[in-house]
Structure formats: C-alpha cells, structure tokens
Motif scaffolding. Structure first.
Motif, PDB file in Angstrom:
ATOM      1  N   VAL A 174       0.841  -1.203   0.000  1.00 43.64           N
ATOM      2  CA  VAL A 174       0.000   0.000   0.000  1.00 43.64           C
ATOM      3  C   VAL A 174       0.873   1.250   0.000  1.00 43.64           C
ATOM      4  CG1 VAL A 174      -1.702   1.331   1.322  1.00 43.64           C
ATOM      5  CG2 VAL A 174      -1.969  -1.131   1.108  1.00 43.64           C
TER       6      VAL A 174
ATOM      7  N   SER B 151      -9.509   1.309  -1.141  1.00 40.56           N
ATOM      8  CA  SER B 151      -8.162   1.867  -1.330  1.00 40.56           C
ATOM      9  C   SER B 151      -7.766   1.800  -2.801  1.00 40.56           C
ATOM     10  CB  SER B 151      -7.143   1.084  -0.489  1.00 40.56           C
ATOM     11  OG  SER B 151      -6.617   1.906   0.519  1.00 40.56           O
TER      12      SER B 151
ATOM     13  N   TRP C 136      -6.638   8.320   3.224  1.00 44.82           N
ATOM     14  CA  TRP C 136      -7.486   7.134   3.069  1.00 44.82           C
ATOM     15  C   TRP C 136      -6.661   5.853   3.122  1.00 44.82           C
ATOM     16  CZ3 TRP C 136     -12.513   7.006   3.688  1.00 44.82           C
ATOM     17  CH2 TRP C 136     -13.193   5.834   3.351  1.00 44.82           C
ATOM     18  N   HIS C 137      -5.522   5.844   2.429  1.00 42.25           N
ATOM     19  CA  HIS C 137      -4.664   4.659   2.446  1.00 42.25           C
ATOM     20  C   HIS C 137      -4.102   4.413   3.836  1.00 42.25           C
ATOM     21  CE1 HIS C 137      -5.085   4.341  -1.783  1.00 42.25           C
ATOM     22  NE2 HIS C 137      -4.368   5.400  -2.080  1.00 42.25           N
TER      23      HIS C 137
ATOM     24  N   ASP D 129      -6.568   2.658   5.827  1.00 40.12           N
ATOM     25  CA  ASP D 129      -6.564   1.286   5.351  1.00 40.12           C
ATOM     26  C   ASP D 129      -5.426   0.492   6.000  1.00 40.12           C
ATOM     27  OD1 ASP D 129      -7.295  -0.915   3.811  1.00 40.12           O
ATOM     28  OD2 ASP D 129      -5.979  -0.341   2.156  1.00 40.12           O
TER      29      ASP D 129
END
Lengths: 108, 205
Positions: A54, B53, B186-187, B190
């Motif tokens: 991510v 995501s 936002w990530h 997550d």
C-alpha cells in the motif's frame, strides 16, 4: 507531491489482487494451523508486506522525496522504540530477583 | 500531510502498545475475545476496505490523467465502499451487543442477571476471567471505534471533494494535489485496519 509519471492502472490492479490474496492467506493460516509462538510473527509479517505494498504503490512512496521517507521512517523508528522497550521491560521482569522480593509473586 | 500521518502512526501505535502489554498480562482472555469476534465479517470488511483503497488510487490516477468524470466516478466508488465498511462494522457491533460483550456494569450478564459467557470449550468463565475479557473488549471497541471515526472523517473529506468535482469543472484535474492528499489519508486508514484485523480477530492462541 512532486510531479511524476502516473503509475499505470494495471499496477494498481495487481497490487489490489495481491492484497486480497494476502488477506485470504492470513485468514487461512489462522484458521488452519496452530502456530503457537509463530502466530504473531506470521500474522504481523503478512500485515507488513501488505503495508509495504500500500505504501510503496498506492501512496507513491516508491518515488517520493527523501523528506517524506525521513518523516515516515522517523515515526516507524519511534513506534519500534515504544513497543520494543515496553515489551523488553515486561518480558524480562523476574529474571533478576530483587532483594527482599517474594519469589512467588515474581515475574508478574 | 506526511507529518500528520507520522503523528497518526504514533497515535495508533500508542493504542497497539497498550494492547500488547495488556494481552501479555491476560493472554487467555484476549485470545478468547478474538475467538468471540466474527472473523468472517472482519475478513469481508478487510476486502471491502482494500477495494476502497484501490478505487482511491484510481481516483488519483484519473486526476493525474485530467479526466474529471473518471475522478468523480472513482471518488464515488471509494465513498460507497467506505460506507459499506461502516455498515458491516455496525452489524458486528450490534451482534456483540446482543451477546452482552459491550463493556459496562452488565458485561457478560444477560437481562436476568445471569452470567452468559463461555470459554472455548463451552465452560462458564469465572468473574476474574470476566474482567480480563472485558478489558480485551474495551480495547476492541476503542480501537475499532477510533478507526471508524477516522473513516467518517475520510468520508466527509471525500464527499466534499466529490461535490467540488460537480461544482468546479477544473477541480482535481488542474492540480491533483488535493486528491493525492486525501488519498494518502485514506490509504493510511486502510493500513491501520491491515494491522487491526489480524491483531484483534486472528490471534487466537
């Protein structure tokens, strides 16, 4: 947030699928095996891999400035210090008996 | 934004540190708490959040491509999946409420004042163990609650940006920085969940 070449949607899709597969993997391992003392390292290892994916791709860390790396690296180092030293304390209590201490209540 | 996220890492890090210490002191009851949570719903929620995501990453890409219609679409999808996460989380919380697992003076007791919590092998647990279990659920509700609060903040930010794309024809596509920044947030939320899920739901021994 400097201008850079946008990452292609194919790469995002690949990361997304990998993240889903890693989630399935960690659930499967947790529900199938009794790992004992390996349980935490395995679960946290998979979570770390997901985080790196991510961070590097979705959050564009792979082509971010050194300042970004420094700020996020510092936070992680301090987090490691916090958890590390606290756990060193708790895990070593009772190793060395203190004078006048009742041995029965030693070791939390 | 990254400085803010660095402070957020240590905010959630403090919670995880406290959780680790308390789990170290009450290993059996914290494992029982994981056992009592609904890992299927937690797993589905993890997938839903990862999907949001992905759509957020695509929203940033659409902004970089100067395509405002795609940007609006992906922002909308992100809001949709983010909201779905909160709805599923709400169902989980109500399930735990029905099983008398919300910390408070009647934790573990039903309406008739009877202790209603069993261990993994179906035996009633004693009041001392009940205290440990309640502590585990205090952490569960604090961590998932603060995570959900972060989600709500993120949804508000994304909602405003979605509305801006309707109102201002060049918003997001002329300069993609606002989308990039809300995407980073936002990530980050997550990533927090990526750790919350295995820690709270999967560590059962």
């Amino acid at each position: 947030m400097a201008e850079h070449k946008p990452t292609s949607p194919t790469i995002y899709l690949g990361v997304y699928v990998s993240l889903l597969l890693l989630t399935l993997l960690t659930v499967w391992i947790a529900s199938t095996f009794t790992l004992g003392s390996l349980e935490v390292p395995v679960a946290m290892g998979i979570a770390s891999i997901k985080t790196i994916l991510v961070g590097a791709i979705f959050m564009h860390l792979s082509h971010s400035s050194k300042l970004v790396w420094l700020s996020i690296g510092a936070a992680i180092v301090f987090l490691a210090i916090m958890i590390g030293i606290v756990m060193i304390d708790y895990n070593t209590r009772g190793w060395v008996p203190l004078r006048g201490e009742d041995p029965v209540i030693r070791g939390v | 934004m990254w400085f803010f996220l660095a402070s957020e890492i240590l905010f959630f890090g403090g919670l995880f540190t406290a959780y680790t210490v308390m789990r170290r002191l009450n290993p059996d009851m914290f494992a029982l708490a994981s056992f009592k949570l609904n890992a299927v719903m937690g797993g589905i929620n993890t997938a839903v959040l990862l999907t949001s995501s992905f759509t957020m990453a695509m929203a940033v890409w659409a902004a970089q491509m100067h395509n405002q219609r795609l940007l609006r679409l992906f922002l909308g999808l992100t809001i949709l999946f983010g909201s779905a996460f909160l709805v599923i989380k709400g169902f989980e919380w109500s399930e735990e409420y029905k099983h008398h697992l919300v910390p408070g003076s009647s934790f573990g007791y039903d309406e008739h004042g009877e202790l209603h919590v069993n261990d993994k092998s179906g035996h009633h647990i004693d009041t001392q163990q009940l205290k440990g279990l309640q502590l585990a659920f205090v952490f569960y509700f604090t961590i998932t609650g603060l995570h959900a609060l972060h989600m709500v903040v993120g949804l508000v930010v994304l909602g405003v940006q979605w509305w801006f794309t309707l109102r201002y024809p060049r918003f997001g596509v002329e300069d993609y920085t606002p989308i990039e920044v809300s995407g980073l947030y936002w990530h980050f939320v997550d990533v927090v969940w990526i750790f919350v899920f295995p820690i709270l739901y999967l560590l059962r021994t």
